[in-house]
Design a protein around this motif. Structure first.
Motif, mmCIF file in Angstrom:
data_model
loop_
_atom_site.group_PDB
_atom_site.id
_atom_site.type_symbol
_atom_site.label_atom_id
_atom_site.label_comp_id
_atom_site.label_asym_id
_atom_site.label_seq_id
_atom_site.Cartn_x
_atom_site.Cartn_y
_atom_site.Cartn_z
ATOM 1 N N THR A 105 0.677 -1.314 0.155
ATOM 2 C CA THR A 105 0.003 0.028 -0.002
ATOM 3 C C THR A 105 0.747 1.243 0.117
ATOM 4 O O THR A 105 1.480 1.684 1.063
ATOM 5 C CB THR A 105 -1.003 0.078 1.185
ATOM 6 N N PRO A 106 1.090 2.036 -1.169
ATOM 7 C CA PRO A 106 1.843 3.275 -1.065
ATOM 8 C C PRO A 106 1.212 4.159 -0.268
ATOM 9 O O PRO A 106 2.034 4.953 0.247
ATOM 10 C CB PRO A 106 1.959 3.536 -2.463
ATOM 11 N N THR A 107 0.017 4.290 -0.101
ATOM 12 C CA THR A 107 -0.400 5.309 0.800
ATOM 13 C C THR A 107 -0.412 5.097 2.318
ATOM 14 O O THR A 107 -0.834 6.017 3.258
ATOM 15 C CB THR A 107 -2.070 5.391 0.642
ATOM 16 N N THR A 108 0.241 4.242 2.798
ATOM 17 C CA THR A 108 0.911 4.167 4.260
ATOM 18 C C THR A 108 2.398 4.813 4.320
ATOM 19 O O THR A 108 2.845 4.836 5.527
ATOM 20 C CB THR A 108 1.269 2.533 4.556
ATOM 21 N N GLN A 109 2.629 5.025 3.298
ATOM 22 C CA GLN A 109 3.955 5.940 3.262
ATOM 23 C C GLN A 109 3.743 7.318 3.417
ATOM 24 O O GLN A 109 3.130 8.123 2.493
ATOM 25 C CB GLN A 109 4.829 5.748 2.049
ATOM 26 N N LEU A 110 4.113 7.995 4.527
ATOM 27 C CA LEU A 110 3.884 9.372 4.865
ATOM 28 C C LEU A 110 4.704 10.252 3.777
ATOM 29 O O LEU A 110 4.041 11.445 3.602
ATOM 30 C CB LEU A 110 4.701 9.989 6.199
ATOM 31 N N SER A 111 5.773 9.934 3.135
ATOM 32 C CA SER A 111 6.136 10.773 2.092
ATOM 33 C C SER A 111 5.518 11.059 0.782
ATOM 34 O O SER A 111 5.340 11.849 0.270
ATOM 35 C CB SER A 111 7.722 10.063 1.636
#
Length: 227
Positions: free
Chosen positions: A94-100
């Protein structure tokens, strides 16, 4: 065991190549492309109906000048929903778990709304920093507080999306691990935790869609203040 729970949030790589870009780019291939025919299939009709309803609902309180943002807001909504839902599948990331990534989406769009407000109506945009009827002694303090709250907005957008998805994924993994451990020891309790896991998965599907909608809705509210 504790560290392995957080391994799912590490950016995957293959042969030293980060797969973050692949995880971001591939979801677009899942959507059918519109055709030039008069009659389209049911999937295209449902997709067009959903996008039209969402755009109408989202831009209803926004002035006509903000309707230029319809395409980018609708695209962002589909982008976030797709990545959030695909991240619930096994062996996915899940890319949207990365705050960046979330801050990379939130900061430029928030900054664009602020710049539009400063360019088109600077008096009205700066007026948000000081509520009407404020006592003279409180004016400096309120200006500082409102300025801080203005700059916290993109951070809140990114952290909200990251925290909700991260917490949901952690809960799913914890309950799934408990189910597998309890299955040979206490099958009855394991069946109850499996039911809880199924209900939590349904909740996470709803959270994935709601958080994408909230992200875009807050951006539209920021745009409404500056248009």
């Amino acid at each position: 065991m504790t560290l392995s729970f957080f391994d799912q949030f590490m950016s995957p790589s293959y042969l030293g190549i980060p797969l973050m870009a692949v995880a971001i780019a591939l979801p677009w291939t899942l959507y059918p492309m519109p055709t030039n025919r008069w009659l389209s299939n049911r999937l295209l009709t449902l997709q067009a109906w959903f996008i039209n309803r969402f755009v109408n609902q989202l831009l209803l309180p926004v002035n006509v000048g903000g309707h230029k943002w319809a395409l980018i807001l609708a695209s962002l909504m589909l982008f976030l929903i797709t990545m959030n839902l695909l991240g619930l599948l096994p062996y996915t990331f899940t890319p949207t778990t990365q705050l960046s990534l979330n801050l990379g989406l939130a900061v430029p769009l928030w900054l664009a709304t602020v710049i539009i407000g400063m360019r088109n109506q600077p008096t009205h945009a700066l007026g948000h920093l000081l509520p009407e009827g404020t006592p003279t002694l409180l004016i400096p303090i309120l200006i500082i507080i409102e300025t801080i709250s203005l700059f916290i907005r993109p951070l809140a957008l990114g952290v909200r999306l990251t925290a909700n998805l991260t917490a949901g994924h952690l809960l799913i993994q914890l309950i799934a691990t408990a189910t597998m451990v309890l299955l040979p020891l206490m099958p009855t309790v394991a069946s109850l935790t499996a039911i809880l896991l199924f209900l939590l998965t349904l909740l996470e599907v709803a959270v994935a869609m709601i958080q994408a909608y909230v992200f875009v809705l807050l951006l539209s509210l920021y745009l409404q203040e500056n248009v």
